[in-house]
Write an enzyme that holds these catalytic residues in place. Structure first.
Site, PDB file in Angstrom:
ATOM      1  N   ALA A  63       0.880  -1.171   0.000  1.00 55.84           N
ATOM      2  CA  ALA A  63       0.000   0.000   0.000  1.00 55.84           C
ATOM      3  C   ALA A  63       0.915   1.219   0.000  1.00 55.84           C
ATOM      4  O   ALA A  63       2.079   1.136   0.419  1.00 55.84           O
ATOM      5  CB  ALA A  63      -0.879  -0.014   1.235  1.00 55.84           C
ATOM      6  N   GLY A 108       0.642  -4.911   0.990  1.00 60.11           N
ATOM      7  CA  GLY A 108      -0.576  -4.979   0.184  1.00 60.11           C
ATOM      8  C   GLY A 108      -0.377  -5.708  -1.136  1.00 60.11           C
ATOM      9  O   GLY A 108      -1.340  -6.218  -1.717  1.00 60.11           O
ATOM     10  N   GLU A 111      -0.761  -9.225  -0.297  1.00 58.36           N
ATOM     11  CA  GLU A 111      -2.179  -9.404   0.056  1.00 58.36           C
ATOM     12  C   GLU A 111      -3.087  -9.452  -1.164  1.00 58.36           C
ATOM     13  O   GLU A 111      -4.002 -10.266  -1.236  1.00 58.36           O
ATOM     14  CB  GLU A 111      -2.612  -8.289   1.021  1.00 58.36           C
ATOM     15  CG  GLU A 111      -1.955  -8.431   2.384  1.00 58.36           C
ATOM     16  CD  GLU A 111      -2.165  -7.223   3.287  1.00 58.36           C
ATOM     17  OE1 GLU A 111      -1.846  -6.100   2.857  1.00 58.36           O
ATOM     18  OE2 GLU A 111      -2.642  -7.405   4.411  1.00 58.36           O
ATOM     19  N   GLU A 131       4.776  -5.005   7.380  1.00 58.55           N
ATOM     20  CA  GLU A 131       4.026  -3.917   8.022  1.00 58.55           C
ATOM     21  C   GLU A 131       4.468  -3.593   9.444  1.00 58.55           C
ATOM     22  O   GLU A 131       4.500  -2.421   9.833  1.00 58.55           O
ATOM     23  CB  GLU A 131       2.520  -4.241   8.032  1.00 58.55           C
ATOM     24  CG  GLU A 131       1.838  -4.081   6.688  1.00 58.55           C
ATOM     25  CD  GLU A 131       1.851  -5.351   5.846  1.00 58.55           C
ATOM     26  OE1 GLU A 131       2.654  -6.265   6.137  1.00 58.55           O
ATOM     27  OE2 GLU A 131       1.046  -5.435   4.908  1.00 58.55           O
TER      28      GLU A 131
END
Ligand code: CO8
Length: 258
Positions: A63, A108, A111, A131
């Protein structure tokens, strides 16, 4: 300027995340365009989707950290929700979605790859959930899907340490199905997609639904989901076509998605 592109080759749709300046990191714009693109895929003419990133270095490097940096609690949860919404849409998309991981799949990126039906990757691919080193948890389903895919113990080690793993380790733990040289990655992914696309579309879609729904249930209820979908196949023209072709030794049968 668009940050996600879509093209179609025969029955295969190819979605490419294109933010090379940020290693294809997922910002709100990317999430919004992904949502839009998946909503517009024509399920009559498309049988499989390949999801990849632009370039040869990164699939998706996570992200977007600069977008997340100033968020407060409510905004953080909202950003997480925006990602989860589109990732669930991909996971439950009626046709198979294959992640074609052409480099970094971090945070992300790992993910979104895990929300696809399965993953193939290039030799330079790197997977990880870094993260906690940024002061956050995985927020786009990583704590849930990684544990389900590779087991709680291995997922916990990867998430708590933030360690990244290379393609061969990702293959060993079952996070990816195949590793290909970068220059052959798309061609090999396309071969798998075309093989799927040749099969009866309704049967492929029903198989996906049965697997996804069944995994959430105990075996007795899961088997009933399969029975129902199996029965539904007998309402299709493609079931008659496929079985007739076998019985009459007809080769190269073409399914009509009917
Ligand atoms: N976000 C924003 N920009 C990024 C990101 C990212 N995730 N990754 C790379 N970039 C940018 C860099 O800032 C750099 O930009 P610039 O040229 O302007 O400085 C450019 O991409 C190139 O990156 P590098 O110079 O760092 O390239 P390297 O080859 O040196 O390193 C790495 C490549 C190892 C991939 C490195 O870029 C890196 O570590 N990136 C961050 C990886 C990461 O930590 N990802 C996880 C992010 S957190 C996350 O994904 C949480 C998901 C859940 C969100 C829930 C919502 C609340």
């Amino acid at each position: 300027m668009s940050v996600v592109s879509y093209r179609q080759e025969n029955f295969v749709g190819i979605v490419t995340i294109e933010r090379p300046e940020a290693l294809n990191a997922l910002n709100s714009e990317v999430l919004g365009e992904l949502n839009q693109i998946f909503a517009n895929i024509d399920l009559e003419t498309t049988r499989v989707v390949l999801l990849t990133g632009s370039g040869t270095k990164s699939f998706v490097a996570g992200a977007d950290i600069s977008e997340m940096m100033p968020l407060n609690r409510a905004q953080g949860a909202k950003f997480s929700n925006k990602g989860n919404e589109i990732f669930r849409k991909i996971e439950n998309f009626p046709i198979p979605v294959i992640a074609v991981v052409n480099g970094f799949a971090l945070g992300g990126g790992c993910e979104i790859a895990m929300s696809c039906d399965f993953r193939v990757c290039s030799e330079n691919a790197v997977f990880g959930q870094p993260e906690v080193g940024l002061g956050i948890t995985p927020g786009f389903g990583g704590t849930q899907r990684l544990a389900r895919l590779i087991g709680a113990g291995k997922a916990k080690e990867l998430i708590y340490t933030g360690n990244a793993i290379k393609a061969d380790e990702a293959l060993r733990v079952g996070l990816v199905n195949h590793i290909f040289p970068q220059e052959q990655l798309m061609e090999e992914a396309m071969k798998i997609a075309n093989k799927i696309a040749k099969n009866a579309p309704f049967a492929v879609r029903a198989s996906k639904k049965a697997i996804n729904e069944g995994l959430e249930l105990d075996i007795d209820r899961a088997i009933i989901v399969e029975e129902k979908l199996f029965g539904d196949c007998f309402t299709t023209e493609d079931q008659k076509t496929g079985m007739n072709a076998f019985l009459n030794k007809i080769k190269n049968v073409e399914f009509k998605n009917k």
